[in-house]
Every structure is written in structure tokens, then in C-alpha cells.
Design a protein around this motif. Structure first.
Motif, PDB file in Angstrom:
ATOM      1  N   ALA A 121       0.850  -1.336   0.170  1.00 20.29           N
ATOM      2  CA  ALA A 121      -0.038  -0.082   0.080  1.00 20.29           C
ATOM      3  C   ALA A 121       0.853   1.135   0.159  1.00 20.29           C
ATOM      4  CB  ALA A 121      -0.811   0.239   1.200  1.00 20.29           C
ATOM      5  N   ARG A 122       1.722   1.320   0.685  1.00 24.76           N
ATOM      6  CA  ARG A 122       2.984   2.272   0.825  1.00 24.76           C
ATOM      7  C   ARG A 122       3.432   2.626  -0.307  1.00 24.76           C
ATOM      8  NH1 ARG A 122       7.012   2.817   5.540  1.00 24.76           N
ATOM      9  NH2 ARG A 122       7.096   4.940   4.606  1.00 24.76           N
ATOM     10  N   CYS A 123       3.859   1.644  -0.947  1.00 26.40           N
ATOM     11  CA  CYS A 123       4.604   1.686  -2.411  1.00 26.40           C
ATOM     12  C   CYS A 123       3.694   2.443  -3.279  1.00 26.40           C
ATOM     13  CB  CYS A 123       4.960   0.382  -2.977  1.00 26.40           C
ATOM     14  SG  CYS A 123       6.396  -0.300  -2.108  1.00 26.40           S
ATOM     15  N   SER A 124       2.434   1.849  -3.253  1.00 21.15           N
ATOM     16  CA  SER A 124       1.524   2.514  -4.355  1.00 21.15           C
ATOM     17  C   SER A 124       1.075   4.056  -3.967  1.00 21.15           C
ATOM     18  CB  SER A 124      -0.046   1.821  -4.389  1.00 21.15           C
ATOM     19  OG  SER A 124      -0.733   2.322  -5.347  1.00 21.15           O
ATOM     20  N   GLU A 125       1.172   4.417  -2.815  1.00 18.58           N
ATOM     21  CA  GLU A 125       0.729   5.760  -2.369  1.00 18.58           C
ATOM     22  C   GLU A 125       1.925   6.737  -2.787  1.00 18.58           C
ATOM     23  OE1 GLU A 125       0.307   5.531   1.923  1.00 18.58           O
ATOM     24  OE2 GLU A 125      -1.453   4.533   1.766  1.00 18.58           O
ATOM     25  N   VAL A 126       2.995   6.089  -2.702  1.00 19.28           N
ATOM     26  CA  VAL A 126       4.284   7.266  -3.217  1.00 19.28           C
ATOM     27  C   VAL A 126       4.439   7.220  -4.489  1.00 19.28           C
ATOM     28  CG1 VAL A 126       5.295   7.194  -0.719  1.00 19.28           C
ATOM     29  CG2 VAL A 126       6.104   5.495  -2.641  1.00 19.28           C
ATOM     30  N   GLY A 127       3.909   6.263  -5.300  1.00 15.86           N
ATOM     31  CA  GLY A 127       4.142   6.601  -6.913  1.00 15.86           C
ATOM     32  C   GLY A 127       4.719   5.317  -7.248  1.00 15.86           C
ATOM     33  N   MET A 128       5.143   4.291  -6.596  1.00 21.31           N
ATOM     34  CA  MET A 128       5.857   3.014  -7.219  1.00 21.31           C
ATOM     35  C   MET A 128       4.845   2.221  -7.998  1.00 21.31           C
ATOM     36  SD  MET A 128       8.115   1.673  -4.242  1.00 21.31           S
ATOM     37  CE  MET A 128       9.484   2.981  -3.355  1.00 21.31           C
ATOM     38  N   VAL A 129       5.200   1.623  -9.067  1.00 15.02           N
ATOM     39  CA  VAL A 129       4.338   1.067  -9.922  1.00 15.02           C
ATOM     40  C   VAL A 129       4.427  -0.581  -9.856  1.00 15.02           C
ATOM     41  CG1 VAL A 129       4.016   2.869 -11.455  1.00 15.02           C
ATOM     42  CG2 VAL A 129       5.820   1.167 -12.037  1.00 15.02           C
ATOM     43  N   GLY A 130       5.337  -1.124  -9.265  1.00 13.77           N
ATOM     44  CA  GLY A 130       5.533  -2.545  -9.181  1.00 13.77           C
ATOM     45  C   GLY A 130       6.371  -2.965  -7.938  1.00 13.77           C
ATOM     46  N   PHE A 131       6.368  -4.243  -7.493  1.00  8.73           N
ATOM     47  CA  PHE A 131       6.931  -4.719  -6.549  1.00  8.73           C
ATOM     48  C   PHE A 131       7.755  -5.938  -6.681  1.00  8.73           C
ATOM     49  CE2 PHE A 131       6.915  -6.210  -2.200  1.00  8.73           C
ATOM     50  CZ  PHE A 131       6.913  -5.132  -1.251  1.00  8.73           C
ATOM     51  N   ILE A 132       8.641  -6.194  -6.313  1.00  3.74           N
ATOM     52  CA  ILE A 132       9.752  -7.465  -6.649  1.00  3.74           C
ATOM     53  C   ILE A 132      10.254  -7.758  -5.277  1.00  3.74           C
ATOM     54  CG2 ILE A 132      11.578  -8.468  -7.894  1.00  3.74           C
ATOM     55  CD1 ILE A 132      11.222  -6.413  -9.933  1.00  3.74           C
ATOM     56  N   SER A 133      10.058  -9.056  -4.924  1.00  9.27           N
ATOM     57  CA  SER A 133      10.508  -9.412  -3.844  1.00  9.27           C
ATOM     58  C   SER A 133      12.133 -10.198  -3.919  1.00  9.27           C
ATOM     59  CB  SER A 133       9.687 -10.478  -3.063  1.00  9.27           C
ATOM     60  OG  SER A 133       9.749 -11.613  -3.778  1.00  9.27           O
ATOM     61  N   LYS A 134      12.722  -9.839  -2.590  1.00  8.15           N
ATOM     62  CA  LYS A 134      14.078 -10.283  -2.637  1.00  8.15           C
ATOM     63  C   LYS A 134      14.110 -11.756  -1.965  1.00  8.15           C
ATOM     64  CE  LYS A 134      16.519  -6.034  -1.776  1.00  8.15           C
ATOM     65  NZ  LYS A 134      17.415  -5.140  -0.844  1.00  8.15           N
ATOM     66  N   PRO A 135      14.893 -12.653  -2.208  1.00  8.24           N
ATOM     67  CA  PRO A 135      15.953 -12.603  -3.131  1.00  8.24           C
ATOM     68  C   PRO A 135      15.583 -12.299  -4.424  1.00  8.24           C
ATOM     69  CG  PRO A 135      15.791 -14.917  -2.547  1.00  8.24           C
ATOM     70  CD  PRO A 135      14.771 -14.136  -1.657  1.00  8.24           C
ATOM     71  N   PHE A 136      16.429 -11.491  -5.321  1.00  7.11           N
ATOM     72  CA  PHE A 136      16.062 -10.985  -6.624  1.00  7.11           C
ATOM     73  C   PHE A 136      15.780 -12.186  -7.569  1.00  7.11           C
ATOM     74  CE2 PHE A 136      17.381  -9.354 -10.725  1.00  7.11           C
ATOM     75  CZ  PHE A 136      16.441  -8.026 -10.766  1.00  7.11           C
ATOM     76  N   ASP A 137      14.986 -12.285  -8.096  1.00  4.16           N
ATOM     77  CA  ASP A 137      14.464 -13.220  -9.392  1.00  4.16           C
ATOM     78  C   ASP A 137      14.430 -12.435 -10.525  1.00  4.16           C
ATOM     79  OD1 ASP A 137      13.456 -14.931 -11.108  1.00  4.16           O
ATOM     80  OD2 ASP A 137      12.012 -15.427  -9.685  1.00  4.16           O
ATOM     81  N   PRO A 138      15.675 -12.633 -11.448  1.00  3.56           N
ATOM     82  CA  PRO A 138      15.593 -12.004 -12.688  1.00  3.56           C
ATOM     83  C   PRO A 138      14.140 -12.217 -13.589  1.00  3.56           C
ATOM     84  CG  PRO A 138      17.122 -13.511 -12.910  1.00  3.56           C
ATOM     85  CD  PRO A 138      16.483 -13.671 -11.306  1.00  3.56           C
ATOM     86  N   GLU A 139      13.771 -13.503 -13.561  1.00  4.45           N
ATOM     87  CA  GLU A 139      12.454 -13.576 -14.360  1.00  4.45           C
ATOM     88  C   GLU A 139      11.081 -12.933 -13.762  1.00  4.45           C
ATOM     89  OE1 GLU A 139      12.573 -15.205 -17.146  1.00  4.45           O
ATOM     90  OE2 GLU A 139      14.725 -15.799 -16.723  1.00  4.45           O
ATOM     91  N   GLN A 140      11.218 -12.725 -12.517  1.00  2.10           N
ATOM     92  CA  GLN A 140      10.063 -11.821 -11.979  1.00  2.10           C
ATOM     93  C   GLN A 140      10.280 -10.333 -12.458  1.00  2.10           C
ATOM     94  OE1 GLN A 140      10.069 -11.676  -7.708  1.00  2.10           O
ATOM     95  NE2 GLN A 140       7.859 -10.618  -7.859  1.00  2.10           N
ATOM     96  N   ALA A 141      11.592  -9.907 -12.554  1.00  2.00           N
ATOM     97  CA  ALA A 141      12.033  -8.782 -12.822  1.00  2.00           C
ATOM     98  C   ALA A 141      11.446  -8.375 -14.397  1.00  2.00           C
ATOM     99  CB  ALA A 141      13.380  -8.229 -12.332  1.00  2.00           C
ATOM    100  N   CYS A 142      11.665  -9.363 -14.872  1.00  2.11           N
ATOM    101  CA  CYS A 142      11.625  -9.323 -16.547  1.00  2.11           C
ATOM    102  C   CYS A 142       9.907  -9.153 -16.753  1.00  2.11           C
ATOM    103  CB  CYS A 142      12.166 -10.376 -17.360  1.00  2.11           C
ATOM    104  SG  CYS A 142      14.062 -10.030 -17.371  1.00  2.11           S
ATOM    105  N   THR A 143       9.364 -10.058 -16.083  1.00  2.00           N
ATOM    106  CA  THR A 143       8.044 -10.336 -16.276  1.00  2.00           C
ATOM    107  C   THR A 143       7.261  -8.817 -15.728  1.00  2.00           C
ATOM    108  OG1 THR A 143       7.949 -12.680 -15.811  1.00  2.00           O
ATOM    109  CG2 THR A 143       5.849 -11.299 -15.417  1.00  2.00           C
ATOM    110  N   THR A 144       7.523  -8.195 -14.697  1.00  2.00           N
ATOM    111  CA  THR A 144       7.262  -6.936 -14.227  1.00  2.00           C
ATOM    112  C   THR A 144       7.440  -5.935 -15.343  1.00  2.00           C
ATOM    113  OG1 THR A 144       7.513  -7.841 -11.785  1.00  2.00           O
ATOM    114  CG2 THR A 144       7.405  -5.414 -12.278  1.00  2.00           C
TER     115      THR A 144
END
Length: 129
Positions: free
Chosen positions: A95-118
Motif C-alpha cells: 500500500a505504501r509503495c502505491s501511495e508514493v508512486g511506485m508501480v511494481g513490487f519485486i521480492s528479494k532474493p532477486f529473481d530476474p525472471e520476476q523482474a523481466c515479467t514485471t
């Protein structure tokens, strides 16, 4: 999204930045790094990025405050898609991410496939440059 797109990774942890840079570079992205919120603001003020991966938990300016400042102080570059990159995947953080203007969310540990999909989803919805 064009695979030659320029991405900024903002994280106070050198290892995290290196992992993201390595994995996304292997997928054809040009990756730049910022070690702090202020460093990110400086870079975004002078360079047009296709997307920003923003750590939420940093000393000084956290990812939320950094995003607010980017949106208000970086002129035409301030509309860059900012994607949260964090291990703290709670509903409150979503919710906070959306409120400040972020448009996506990727969890750590970093997954490059999730990043590319996003990135692909953002590009398909016209959110990315």
C-alpha cells in the motif's frame, strides 16, 4: 520493452546491486547503480532511465522518501517507473509503495525472471518509456 533499456538499481548493499546488475545485464539491459537515495536522485535528475529498482530499507532516505523526492524534484525524469525491491513483502508495504508512486513490487532474493515479467507487464500497459 526494449532490451537495451537503461535500468537504475538503488540499494545500499553492494552485493545486492552487483547481483541485480549481473543478472539483468545478462538479459541485455544496461544497468546503473546508486548506493543511496540521494545518489539515485542525482542520477535520475541527469539521466533518463527506463525503470528503477528501489530498495525500501536504506539508511538516510528510505525507498519511500526517495520515491517521493524523485516524483517532486526530478522534472520530466521524475515520471520514471519505480519498482520496489525488498524482502519486506507485507500488505502495508504494498500500500505504501502505491501511495508514493511506485508501480511494481519485486521480492528479494532477486529473481530476474520476476523482474523481466514485471518490466514486460509495465511496458505492455504503457507505464514504461
Amino acid at each position: 520493452m526494449d532490451r537495451t533499456s537503461c535500468i537504475l538499481v538503488v540499494d545500499d548493499d553492494l552485493t545486492n546491486r552487483m547481483v541485480v546488475r549481473l543478472l539483468m545485464s545478462r538479459r541485455g539491459f544496461s544497468v546503473h547503480e546508486a548506493a543511496s537515495g540521494m545518489d539515485a536522485i542525482d542520477k535520475i535528475s541527469s539521466t533518463r532511465f527506463s525503470a528503477v529498482f528501489m530498495d525500501l530499507s536504506m539508511p538516510g532516505l528510505d525507498g519511500f522518501e526517495t520515491t517521493k523526492l524523485i516524483r517532486s524534484q526530478c522534472g520530466s525524469n521524475g515520471d520514471v517507473p519505480i519498482i520496489a525491491l525488498t524482502a519486506h513483502t507485507t500488505d502495508k508495504n504494498f500500500a505504501r509503495c502505491s501511495e508514493v508512486g511506485m508501480v511494481g513490487f519485486i521480492s528479494k532474493p532477486f529473481d530476474p525472471e520476476q523482474a523481466c515479467t514485471t518490466l514486460s507487464l509495465l511496458s505492455n500497459h504503457g507505464t514504461m518509456m
